[in-house]
Design a protein around this motif. Sequence first.
Motif, mmCIF file in Angstrom:
data_model
loop_
_atom_site.group_PDB
_atom_site.id
_atom_site.type_symbol
_atom_site.label_atom_id
_atom_site.label_comp_id
_atom_site.label_asym_id
_atom_site.label_seq_id
_atom_site.Cartn_x
_atom_site.Cartn_y
_atom_site.Cartn_z
ATOM 1 N N PRO B 282 24.311 -60.485 44.602
ATOM 2 C CA PRO B 282 22.923 -60.376 44.583
ATOM 3 C C PRO B 282 22.238 -60.280 43.124
ATOM 4 O O PRO B 282 21.145 -60.607 42.795
ATOM 5 C CB PRO B 282 22.143 -59.483 45.412
ATOM 6 N N GLY B 283 23.035 -59.593 42.393
ATOM 7 C CA GLY B 283 22.446 -59.402 40.932
ATOM 8 C C GLY B 283 23.219 -59.533 39.930
ATOM 9 O O GLY B 283 23.232 -58.721 38.868
ATOM 10 N N GLY B 284 24.148 -60.361 39.756
ATOM 11 C CA GLY B 284 24.960 -60.563 38.617
ATOM 12 C C GLY B 284 26.417 -60.066 39.298
ATOM 13 O O GLY B 284 26.330 -59.247 40.369
ATOM 14 N N SER B 285 27.535 -60.345 38.572
ATOM 15 C CA SER B 285 28.804 -60.024 38.973
ATOM 16 C C SER B 285 29.002 -58.458 39.279
ATOM 17 O O SER B 285 30.130 -58.010 39.936
ATOM 18 C CB SER B 285 29.898 -60.410 38.283
ATOM 19 N N SER B 286 28.431 -57.490 38.664
ATOM 20 C CA SER B 286 28.300 -56.128 38.559
ATOM 21 C C SER B 286 27.822 -55.607 39.763
ATOM 22 O O SER B 286 28.325 -54.404 40.282
ATOM 23 C CB SER B 286 28.000 -55.535 37.392
ATOM 24 N N ALA B 287 26.952 -56.190 40.500
ATOM 25 C CA ALA B 287 26.339 -55.929 41.766
ATOM 26 C C ALA B 287 27.217 -55.922 42.888
ATOM 27 O O ALA B 287 27.970 -56.929 43.270
ATOM 28 C CB ALA B 287 24.794 -56.544 42.174
ATOM 29 N N PRO B 288 27.310 -54.875 43.720
ATOM 30 C CA PRO B 288 28.211 -54.877 44.936
ATOM 31 C C PRO B 288 27.875 -55.996 45.898
ATOM 32 O O PRO B 288 26.622 -56.409 46.101
ATOM 33 C CB PRO B 288 27.925 -53.546 45.677
ATOM 34 N N VAL B 289 28.817 -56.608 46.477
ATOM 35 C CA VAL B 289 28.717 -57.871 47.243
ATOM 36 C C VAL B 289 28.156 -57.507 48.621
ATOM 37 O O VAL B 289 28.283 -56.578 49.118
ATOM 38 C CB VAL B 289 30.151 -58.514 47.381
ATOM 39 N N LEU B 290 27.247 -58.395 48.935
ATOM 40 C CA LEU B 290 26.724 -58.428 50.355
ATOM 41 C C LEU B 290 27.376 -59.285 51.374
ATOM 42 O O LEU B 290 27.508 -60.388 50.984
ATOM 43 C CB LEU B 290 25.210 -58.619 50.230
ATOM 44 N N THR B 291 27.563 -58.866 52.572
ATOM 45 C CA THR B 291 27.959 -59.705 53.510
ATOM 46 C C THR B 291 26.779 -60.939 53.845
ATOM 47 O O THR B 291 25.794 -60.514 53.580
ATOM 48 C CB THR B 291 28.640 -59.114 54.879
ATOM 49 N N ALA B 292 27.207 -61.868 54.663
ATOM 50 C CA ALA B 292 26.288 -62.864 55.129
ATOM 51 C C ALA B 292 25.185 -62.292 55.725
ATOM 52 O O ALA B 292 23.937 -62.260 55.434
ATOM 53 C CB ALA B 292 26.884 -63.795 55.770
ATOM 54 N N GLU B 293 25.431 -61.276 56.562
ATOM 55 C CA GLU B 293 24.581 -60.683 57.724
ATOM 56 C C GLU B 293 23.587 -59.722 56.745
ATOM 57 O O GLU B 293 22.484 -59.882 57.040
ATOM 58 C CB GLU B 293 25.262 -59.755 58.649
ATOM 59 N N GLU B 294 24.285 -58.969 55.723
ATOM 60 C CA GLU B 294 23.302 -58.188 54.970
ATOM 61 C C GLU B 294 22.236 -58.739 54.168
ATOM 62 O O GLU B 294 21.323 -58.671 53.806
ATOM 63 C CB GLU B 294 24.255 -57.330 54.122
ATOM 64 N N ALA B 295 23.008 -59.979 53.414
ATOM 65 C CA ALA B 295 22.358 -60.805 52.433
ATOM 66 C C ALA B 295 21.227 -61.629 53.185
ATOM 67 O O ALA B 295 19.962 -61.736 52.515
ATOM 68 C CB ALA B 295 23.152 -61.772 51.758
ATOM 69 N N GLU B 296 21.165 -61.894 54.396
ATOM 70 C CA GLU B 296 20.317 -62.799 55.133
ATOM 71 C C GLU B 296 19.022 -61.900 55.343
ATOM 72 O O GLU B 296 17.866 -62.395 55.742
ATOM 73 C CB GLU B 296 20.918 -63.601 56.377
ATOM 74 N N LYS B 297 19.245 -60.747 55.516
ATOM 75 C CA LYS B 297 18.206 -59.891 56.071
ATOM 76 C C LYS B 297 17.305 -59.246 54.827
ATOM 77 O O LYS B 297 16.288 -58.788 54.923
ATOM 78 C CB LYS B 297 18.730 -58.540 56.660
ATOM 79 N N VAL B 298 18.017 -59.141 53.585
ATOM 80 C CA VAL B 298 17.539 -58.433 52.212
ATOM 81 C C VAL B 298 16.295 -59.142 51.703
ATOM 82 O O VAL B 298 16.276 -60.357 51.734
ATOM 83 C CB VAL B 298 18.471 -58.160 51.380
ATOM 84 N N LEU B 299 15.255 -58.367 51.033
ATOM 85 C CA LEU B 299 14.332 -59.000 50.157
ATOM 86 C C LEU B 299 14.594 -58.877 48.725
ATOM 87 O O LEU B 299 15.472 -57.775 48.219
ATOM 88 C CB LEU B 299 13.079 -58.369 50.545
ATOM 89 N N LEU B 300 14.304 -59.703 47.923
ATOM 90 C CA LEU B 300 14.781 -59.755 46.508
ATOM 91 C C LEU B 300 13.851 -58.945 45.601
ATOM 92 O O LEU B 300 12.896 -59.403 44.958
ATOM 93 C CB LEU B 300 14.719 -60.864 45.976
ATOM 94 N N ASP B 301 13.914 -57.724 46.104
ATOM 95 C CA ASP B 301 13.146 -56.612 45.091
ATOM 96 C C ASP B 301 13.992 -55.383 44.894
ATOM 97 O O ASP B 301 15.059 -55.218 45.622
ATOM 98 C CB ASP B 301 11.775 -55.982 45.605
ATOM 99 N N TYR B 302 13.801 -54.711 43.667
ATOM 100 C CA TYR B 302 14.790 -53.472 43.307
ATOM 101 C C TYR B 302 15.073 -52.431 44.333
ATOM 102 O O TYR B 302 16.180 -52.091 44.838
ATOM 103 C CB TYR B 302 14.036 -52.756 42.180
ATOM 104 N N GLU B 303 14.031 -52.177 45.145
ATOM 105 C CA GLU B 303 14.193 -51.253 46.293
ATOM 106 C C GLU B 303 15.229 -51.682 47.550
ATOM 107 O O GLU B 303 15.733 -51.077 47.999
ATOM 108 C CB GLU B 303 12.860 -50.659 46.875
#
Lengths: 157, 431
Positions: B282-303
């Motif tokens: 989600p935030g450049g290659s240094s950011a831990p990878v999210l699974t599809a399920e995690e990604a589809e739920k998340v909002l794009l803000d820092y918190e």
Amino acid sequence: MFQLSPEGLGQVKKELARYETKESAIIPSLYVAQKENKGWINEDVIRHLSQVMEIPESRINEVFKFYTMFNQKPVGRHHVQICSTLSCHINGAPELTAHICKELKVGMDQVTEDGRFTVSRAECLGSCGTAPMMQVNDKYYENLTPESAMNILRGLK
Amino acid sequence: MSETKLLSEHYDKDEFIGLAGYKKHGGYEVLAKALKMQPQQIIDEVKASGLRGRGGAGFSTGTKWSFLPKNNEPRYLLCNADEGEPGTFKDRLMMERAPHQLIEGMIISSFAIGSKKSYIYVRGEYHYPIAVLEKAIREAYDAGLLGKNILGSGFDHDMDVYSGAGAYICGEETGMISSLEGLKGQPKLKPPFPAVQGYLRKPTIVNNVETLAAVVPIIKDGAAAYRKFGTEKSAGTKFFSLSGNVNKPGNYEVPLAYPMKDMIYKLGGGIRNGKKLKAVIPGGSSAPVLTAEEAEKVLLDYESIAAAGSMLGSGAIIVLDDSQCMVDCLANLTHFYHHESCGQCTPCREGTGWVDKIVHSILSGRGRLQDIDLLLKVADNMKGRTICALSDAAALPVISFVTKFRDEFEYYVREGRSKVKGTVLYAEMHH
């Protein structure tokens, strides 16, 4: 022995006066020298820059060795750098690289027999939305296919 | 939901690149306004806006500025345009399409912090953006927007561009300072922080391209107007660089807390070739990878992204479809970090090398089952032990890939081939 052209020397002098300290001119001057030395830098170049800039060879050398855009061995007239980091990797960079090397009959980081090309792997070039892509000398070529890339390269003399 | 083009409203117009066209769309009117304000008023406004560093760390910009010593010591503003975080290509867009927006933001910021000299440190590969910036700076000088007594305000400011030479580590602010000083781009220990002792040991503020450009709308309409976008803690709009296996990759400016799902499926047009979403960085290659399920739920803000166990980082979203082999993808990233470690700190220099060797030994079919835990152990030892964050940045993908997709790593070790795609074309690519 390597010597900067009068224009190159003028550019280095300009860079020396451009920043708050003359050490900041090392990177820009290495660029000038690399261009005038067929795309790479050797001990001769460092020695000459050291004399011109009045900066110790060791100081220039450590900067030269640290940054990947300074080539430590000869390259072809067209340095083909294929971005290989993740977004390009999953959008065909491996196939693109294999195709270009095969068509140009050259291994990675080698110079083609006619001196025209060197193919290298590059780390993320900031063109991830237009993957896969390659940089040839100063220019970006984006949204490539193996065929379109070879068409571009064939047009470069 | 569509984009919110607070900064990018005119990016599609070629005329916006030049000074005349930029002025036609209100360019430099905000500078004129700012020069009539008190510098402290500008700092307060930026602080009140909630603007956070857009380069990756997400630190409050106004707070960073307020760390400068309150005296007349000369100080520098450095614009970080080293953009090297894999997946990120937004600063390039901003420099190519709106060089004057960045310059205007930099002059306003310089006036606020009392800096008479600024540099834009651009990665060396960006020849075209550098040329665009250099031309725009010349135009600004010719129009009296840079140099002595800007717009009759009595404020003097000089600006120049500096080209890097191919080193990811120069995106780290103290690495950038070393590089600008004519040294190897190796980071320095903090404290002292750059705001106290930076470039040439003078107080220095380093801000990302997008951060400095965002100062323009903040001063134009005020902090409250900026805060209408995003959330309390993640205010404003942000550029996201969307890449990978999506139909419409590109840069999208949206309010923070925009749904990742809409980014991928609406703006991004969904997954390519009818495939399914597998994972998202989600935030450049240094950011831990999210699974599809995690990604589809998340909002794009820092918190929200932090709560999901990752980072918003630079806003680079790399989408992986279900045909991607996670061992292969991780090997690509471990190679990157090994190549880019500056070599200064042992845990990073050795650690990046070891994890790269281990992942590649798995990839070549020579892996052992115990290598999987060894990877986690080495990565764990790379965290929190070095001068800068590169070592952590290299460890996080290793830990998240191995933990979340362990079955693929185990399969690869047992069978000597990828669970997903069988053969991986890697031989010459990786070494």
